[in-house]
Design an enzyme around this catalytic site. Sequence first.
Site, mmCIF file in Angstrom:
data_model
loop_
_atom_site.group_PDB
_atom_site.id
_atom_site.type_symbol
_atom_site.label_atom_id
_atom_site.label_comp_id
_atom_site.label_asym_id
_atom_site.label_seq_id
_atom_site.Cartn_x
_atom_site.Cartn_y
_atom_site.Cartn_z
ATOM 1 N N GLU A 60 42.823 36.446 38.484
ATOM 2 C CA GLU A 60 41.548 35.812 38.864
ATOM 3 C C GLU A 60 41.008 34.963 37.708
ATOM 4 O O GLU A 60 39.867 35.088 37.282
ATOM 5 C CB GLU A 60 40.516 36.843 39.318
ATOM 6 C CG GLU A 60 39.441 36.237 40.205
ATOM 7 C CD GLU A 60 38.499 37.241 40.832
ATOM 8 O OE1 GLU A 60 37.589 36.779 41.558
ATOM 9 O OE2 GLU A 60 38.646 38.457 40.623
ATOM 10 N N ASP A 75 46.038 43.323 40.085
ATOM 11 C CA ASP A 75 44.975 43.782 40.967
ATOM 12 C C ASP A 75 45.544 43.902 42.381
ATOM 13 O O ASP A 75 45.772 42.891 43.040
ATOM 14 C CB ASP A 75 43.817 42.784 40.911
ATOM 15 C CG ASP A 75 42.654 43.160 41.817
ATOM 16 O OD1 ASP A 75 42.744 44.188 42.524
ATOM 17 O OD2 ASP A 75 41.656 42.420 41.826
ATOM 18 N N ASN A 86 43.981 45.411 44.817
ATOM 19 C CA ASN A 86 42.841 45.335 45.725
ATOM 20 C C ASN A 86 42.787 46.463 46.750
ATOM 21 O O ASN A 86 42.168 46.324 47.809
ATOM 22 C CB ASN A 86 42.787 43.965 46.426
ATOM 23 C CG ASN A 86 41.635 43.113 45.916
ATOM 24 O OD1 ASN A 86 40.514 43.612 45.759
ATOM 25 N ND2 ASN A 86 41.887 41.844 45.653
#
Length: 254
Positions: free
Chosen positions: A35, A148, A150
Site C-alpha cells: 500500500e 497484507d 486482509n
Amino acid sequence: MILYSWNVNGFRAILKKGFWDWFYKRKADIVCLQETKVHPDQLSLEEQKPKDYYAIWNPSKIKKGYSGVVCFCKKEPCAYFLGFPDEAFKGEGRLITLEYDNFYLLNIYFPNGQMSEDRLKFKLGYYEHFLKYCEELRKSKPIIACGDFNTAHREIDLKNPKQNEKRSGFLPVERKWLDRFVESGYVDTFRLFVQEGGHYTWWDYRFKARERNAGWRIDYFFVSMELKDKVKRAWIESDVYGSDHCPIGLELEI
C-alpha cells in the site's frame, strides 16, 4: 537472512514519520512494503532506492494514490516478476515475485473485500489465482509469501471475532481459503513461536483501537513446508508506529 513486511499505508506519508531511521536500524536483507500509494516517478532518487539496496516497484497503473508494492533488497534477485504471469488481476500493483537461488519471495497486497460484493468476489478470485501461482512456482523452488492478506485466519487473530463474523476480513469464505492455503503446505511462521492471542498487526484508526489493542492479525509471513525447519524467528513489531499496520519480521537460515 532477515526479512520484513509492512503495509505502510502511504510511502510518502511514512517517510515523514521516521521510516528511514527504522529501515536502516533493522539492517534487513529484504524489506517488502505494501500500500505504497505512489509511483516512483513522484519520488526523489534517494526516496526511490535506499543506499546499498536494489529497489523493485510495482505501482498501481489504474489509479493514482492507490495500492502498490515495493521490495528493497540487499542482494539483487536472479529475476523478478510484477503481477501474475498472465493478464489476470493486472494493474492494481499488488504483487512482486523475487527469484533467488534457493527460493521465491512473493510480496503481496491482497484486495480488501469490504467496499462491495464485486470487490469481495475480486478478492476471492485473487486468492484462488494466488494459490495456483504459488503451487506452480513451488514445483521448482520453495516459497516465502509475505504481506497484507486482509483476512484474520482464526478467532485468536482478532480482538472481537464474534462481532466481525459478517465483515469482510473475517468471513467464513475468506478464512476457508486460508485453511486451504495452510492445508496445501504453507506455514504461518508466527504461529510456530507464539500460540496465545493478543498479537495483532492492524488497528482501526478510529475508536483508539491501537491504544486498546483492539486489533487484527492480517499481515503474515508464510513459508512452504520445505522451509519450515529453516525458520529461526518470526515476530511482530507492534511498538513501531507510522501506519495503521505495524511491521512483521522473519529470520531464516537459508
